[in-house]
Every structure is written in C-alpha cells, then in structure tokens.
Design a protein around this motif. Structure first.
Motif, PDB file in Angstrom:
ATOM      1  N   TRP A  71       0.841  -1.206   0.000  1.00 42.99           N
ATOM      2  CA  TRP A  71       0.000   0.000   0.000  1.00 42.99           C
ATOM      3  C   TRP A  71       0.874   1.253   0.000  1.00 42.99           C
ATOM      4  CZ3 TRP A  71      -1.775   3.213   4.387  1.00 42.99           C
ATOM      5  CH2 TRP A  71      -2.862   4.031   4.065  1.00 42.99           C
ATOM      6  N   GLU A  72       1.942   1.253   0.792  1.00 45.56           N
ATOM      7  CA  GLU A  72       2.879   2.382   0.812  1.00 45.56           C
ATOM      8  C   GLU A  72       3.591   2.497  -0.539  1.00 45.56           C
ATOM      9  OE1 GLU A  72       3.478   4.762   3.049  1.00 45.56           O
ATOM     10  OE2 GLU A  72       1.969   3.968   4.423  1.00 45.56           O
ATOM     11  N   ARG A  73       4.028   1.372  -1.082  1.00 40.96           N
ATOM     12  CA  ARG A  73       4.727   1.374  -2.369  1.00 40.96           C
ATOM     13  C   ARG A  73       3.846   1.962  -3.474  1.00 40.96           C
ATOM     14  NH1 ARG A  73       4.810  -4.196  -4.823  1.00 40.96           N
ATOM     15  NH2 ARG A  73       2.776  -3.437  -5.479  1.00 40.96           N
ATOM     16  N   ASP A  74       2.548   1.630  -3.438  1.00 44.89           N
ATOM     17  CA  ASP A  74       1.615   2.095  -4.470  1.00 44.89           C
ATOM     18  C   ASP A  74       1.012   3.457  -4.153  1.00 44.89           C
ATOM     19  OD1 ASP A  74       2.169  -0.260  -5.790  1.00 44.89           O
ATOM     20  OD2 ASP A  74       0.364  -1.286  -5.082  1.00 44.89           O
ATOM     21  N   LYS A  75       1.565   4.131  -3.144  1.00 40.24           N
ATOM     22  CA  LYS A  75       1.157   5.500  -2.759  1.00 40.24           C
ATOM     23  C   LYS A  75      -0.324   5.613  -2.410  1.00 40.24           C
ATOM     24  CE  LYS A  75       4.877   7.768  -5.198  1.00 40.24           C
ATOM     25  NZ  LYS A  75       5.555   6.818  -6.045  1.00 40.24           N
ATOM     26  N   HIS A  76      -0.851   4.559  -1.777  1.00 48.35           N
ATOM     27  CA  HIS A  76      -2.226   4.538  -1.240  1.00 48.35           C
ATOM     28  C   HIS A  76      -3.287   4.637  -2.335  1.00 48.35           C
ATOM     29  CE1 HIS A  76      -0.561   6.307   2.778  1.00 48.35           C
ATOM     30  NE2 HIS A  76       0.351   5.598   2.147  1.00 48.35           N
ATOM     31  N   LYS A  77      -2.934   4.243  -3.562  1.00 43.61           N
ATOM     32  CA  LYS A  77      -3.877   4.362  -4.680  1.00 43.61           C
ATOM     33  C   LYS A  77      -3.948   3.073  -5.481  1.00 43.61           C
ATOM     34  CE  LYS A  77      -2.952   9.255  -5.352  1.00 43.61           C
ATOM     35  NZ  LYS A  77      -2.397  10.262  -6.248  1.00 43.61           N
ATOM     36  N   HIS A  82      -6.035   4.941 -10.138  1.00 47.07           N
ATOM     37  CA  HIS A  82      -5.424   5.913  -9.222  1.00 47.07           C
ATOM     38  C   HIS A  82      -6.404   6.488  -8.195  1.00 47.07           C
ATOM     39  CE1 HIS A  82      -1.931   5.545 -11.740  1.00 47.07           C
ATOM     40  NE2 HIS A  82      -2.666   5.859 -12.795  1.00 47.07           N
ATOM     41  N   PRO A  84      -7.772   6.786  -4.527  1.00 42.81           N
ATOM     42  CA  PRO A  84      -7.233   6.534  -3.184  1.00 42.81           C
ATOM     43  C   PRO A  84      -8.054   5.451  -2.468  1.00 42.81           C
ATOM     44  CG  PRO A  84      -7.575   8.882  -3.542  1.00 42.81           C
ATOM     45  CD  PRO A  84      -8.207   8.170  -4.689  1.00 42.81           C
ATOM     46  N   TRP A  87      -5.604   0.565   3.203  1.00 43.52           N
ATOM     47  CA  TRP A  87      -4.593  -0.499   3.103  1.00 43.52           C
ATOM     48  C   TRP A  87      -5.194  -1.875   2.865  1.00 43.52           C
ATOM     49  CZ3 TRP A  87      -4.327  -4.649   6.407  1.00 43.52           C
ATOM     50  CH2 TRP A  87      -5.022  -4.548   7.612  1.00 43.52           C
ATOM     51  N   LYS A 140       9.086  -0.549 -10.336  1.00 41.71           N
ATOM     52  CA  LYS A 140       9.396  -0.564  -8.905  1.00 41.71           C
ATOM     53  C   LYS A 140      10.559  -1.488  -8.566  1.00 41.71           C
ATOM     54  CE  LYS A 140       5.908   2.092  -7.858  1.00 41.71           C
ATOM     55  NZ  LYS A 140       6.063   3.437  -7.364  1.00 41.71           N
TER      56      LYS A 140
END
Length: 154
Positions: A71-77, A82, A84, A87, A140
């Motif tokens: 979730w952090e890696r995907d910037k919460h989206k 995209h 939002p 998690w 990534k």
C-alpha cells in the motif's frame, strides 16, 4: 459403580446378562472404569487446529505486514485508476492465488480498488490490465521476474 454385565431392558428395569437375574442379586460383580461423558452429535464439532496451515496456504496468504508495504509502495492508490484506497485493498495477486501465486512476496501483490480488482480477476480486460501491472512492477523492482512469484514445493 456399575456391573459390566448389567444391561437395560425396556420396561423391565436393569438386568444382569450374565445370570439373567436382577443385577442387585448378582454375586459376581466386575466393575468397569467410569466412562467419560460422551458428547451428543449436535454439540460435538471437530475444532480446527489453530496455527497449523499447509505450506502452500501460508505462502499464498497475504499478511497484514505485506499489505502495508504494498500500500505504501503504491502510494495509497489503485494502480489502474489511481483512486485513493485504504490499506485493505492491497490484496490483489498478479499471479493468481489459485495458480500458486505468492502472497508473502510484495512483487506479486498490488493495490486495486474494488472495481479494478473485479475487472482484473474476471473480465476480458485481464491481459491489458496484466500488462499495466507488469510495467508497474518492473518500474518498482529492477529484478522483477514472473517465475519468482510462484510457490515452488522443492
């Protein structure tokens, strides 16, 4: 204690099967150990053993720790639209779980909103979406390979 030869008979009380006389008059009483209470079928259910999971199940499950990393890696989206999301939505396998796709490997997990997850899993757009996801993972992770995302027994 009960004589081990004592048997109940309908409307006749209890009888000793050894001598066919009333058990109270039986001279040869051999006692059984008291039996533990037997649960009736309705109340007895086989309880699953906690903590014992098959290795494949453990490998394909997505632990909370991995969901938070993804979730952090995907910037919460959602990686497709995209939108939002929380998690909890970091729960989509690139290689399907049914095809032994690892859940303990962040390189196989992506964040998808409900609608995109459903489209990715069950629609004719899967191949297009899979290509978008593949590019996302390659961006990534420089060492990303599909072969590394499948559970191998040996």
């Amino acid at each position: 204690m009960k004589c081990k030869y004592m048997k109940p008979k309908i409307n006749k009380g209890t009888w000793c099967t050894r001598d066919d006389i009333r058990c109270t008059n039986c001279n040869n009483k051999e006692y059984d150990k008291p039996k533990s209470k037997v649960l009736n079928n309705k109340s007895f259910k086989k309880q699953p053993i906690k903590g014992k999971k098959h290795k494949l199940t453990k490998a394909t499950d997505i632990p909370k720790k991995i969901k938070l990393i993804v979730w952090e890696r995907d910037k919460h989206k959602c990686i497709f639209c995209h939108t939002p999301v929380t998690w909890h939505y970091a729960n989509s396998h690139y290689i399907k779980r049914s095809h032994s796709g690892l859940g303990i490997e962040p390189k196989n997990i992506m964040t998808n909103c409900y609608n995109c997850h459903k489209l990715f899993e069950e629609s004719k757009h899967r191949e297009e979406m899979k290509e978008i996801a593949k590019n996302h993972f390659k961006e990534k992770y420089t060492d990303w390979k599909e072969e590394d995302l499948v559970y191998k027994k040996y």
